[in-house]
Design an enzyme around this catalytic site. Structure first.
Site, PDB file in Angstrom:
ATOM      1  CG  ASP A  88      -1.918  -0.925   1.221  1.00  0.00           C
ATOM      2  OD1 ASP A  88      -2.130  -1.745   0.222  1.00  0.00           O
ATOM      3  OD2 ASP A  88      -2.773  -1.001   2.261  1.00  0.00           O
ATOM      4  CG  HIS A 144       2.427  -8.903   0.769  1.00  0.00           C
ATOM      5  ND1 HIS A 144       1.459  -9.839   1.138  1.00  0.00           N
ATOM      6  CD2 HIS A 144       2.501  -7.877   1.784  1.00  0.00           C
ATOM      7  CE1 HIS A 144       1.033  -9.569   2.437  1.00  0.00           C
ATOM      8  NE2 HIS A 144       1.505  -8.362   2.996  1.00  0.00           N
ATOM      9  CB  SER A 247      10.575   3.288   4.796  1.00  0.00           C
ATOM     10  OG  SER A 247      11.995   3.698   4.212  1.00  0.00           O
TER      11      SER A 247
END
Length: 293
Positions: A88, A144, A247
């Site tokens: 995201d 992921h 980050s």
């Protein structure tokens, strides 16, 4: 360069990040809850998507920040030839790797060799593609796999810990090639792929599913870890790492294999599992979005 960005050059990055780590793991109920409530209010964090929606249930600020999502709240693009968005966040930049250089912001770029800390490894991505995804403090902080991959090696590249927020990206030259980072090399059915976990000011750690905490300890020299023969395979859409504060993750792809999803541009909000890139047909030429100059 504004005052805040100038100030970041002078700050003791590692000392502040080490302090942030201690605070993030603090389980004192008043301290941890004040931190959690402050971040929720300041960044409009949506806890309804979290597996644990009760802000008071987290034992520490770090547990809140690395929270998992409800099952099924993010789903992978069903096309197996589609490369998935790894996190995201928001697209910082994406596009072709031109003459070995990766675009950062208007007037700013850095080389793939600088980013990876390895000239030979960088050559595999000459004329390939990149995507830089910024994870803000409000976002889900696990990264992921865009596709199934076999872990080959990691490279811990020491560096600074500048902020990676939008203002810093625009104003600090070669930012992502200067910050401390963990470079993760994978072999996939589509060829080589790299995911770069970029540290930042107040990022108290980077953890991987195969090695646990990788940063800190902060390094003073480039460190290689060879995983060939260890049979560490991570499935498409499975978690591979997490940040212990907001980050950036950078994806590097080989040439002539993918085209970036046409709807993606700089500053596009993105969600884990949506299409990042599509596999090219044999008679299809690579296309890439227009970048600012």
């Amino acid at each position: 360069m504004n005052f805040v960005t100038t100030l970041t050059y002078l700050l003791p990055h590692r000392m502040l990040s080490s302090l942030a780590r201690h605070i993030a793991y603090c389980q004192h109920p008043l301290i941890k809850q004040w931190l959690i409530d402050t971040v929720i209010a300041k960044f409009d964090v949506n806890l309804s998507e979290a597996a644990e929606p009760d802000a008071h249930a987290y034992p520490s600020f770090n547990a809140f920040f690395t929270r998992s999502l409800k099952a099924g709240i993010r789903l992978p693009d069903p096309n197996p030839d589609t490369l998935l968005m790894p996190a995201d966040g928001r697209i910082s930049q994406l596009g072709p790797i031109r003459e070995g250089r990766i675009f950062q912001a208007k007037g700013q770029s850095f080389t793939a060799t600088e980013l990876l800390g390895d000239t030979a490894a960088a050559s595999a991505f000459t004329n390939g593609l990149f995507a830089t995804v910024y994870l803000s403090p409000r976002d889900y902080h696990r990264v992921h796999m865009p596709c199934t991959g076999q872990l080959l090696k990691t490279v811990h590249v020491p560096g600074r810990l500048f902020s990676v927020g939008p203002d810093a990206v625009r104003q600090i030259p070669r930012l992502f090639a200067r910050n401390e980072r963990l470079v993760c090399h994978f072999d996939t059915a589509f060829g080589p792929m790299v995911l770069v976990m970029v540290g930042a000011l107040l990022v108290s750690g980077v953890e991987t599913v195969w090695g646990g905490v990788e940063i800190p300890a902060y390094g003073d020299r480039i460190t290689h870890k060879d995983y060939q023969g260890r049979n560490i395979a991570i499935e498409r859409f499975a978690e591979m790492a997490r940040f212990n504060y907001g980050s950036t993750v950078i994806v590097l792809l080989p040439p002539n294999v993918f085209t970036l999803a046409p709807h993606l541009t700089a500053e596009s909000p993105v969600t884990l599992g949506q299409a990042l890139a599509h596999r090219l047909s044999l008679n299809h030429s690579t296309q890439a979005p227009t970048q600012e100059k």
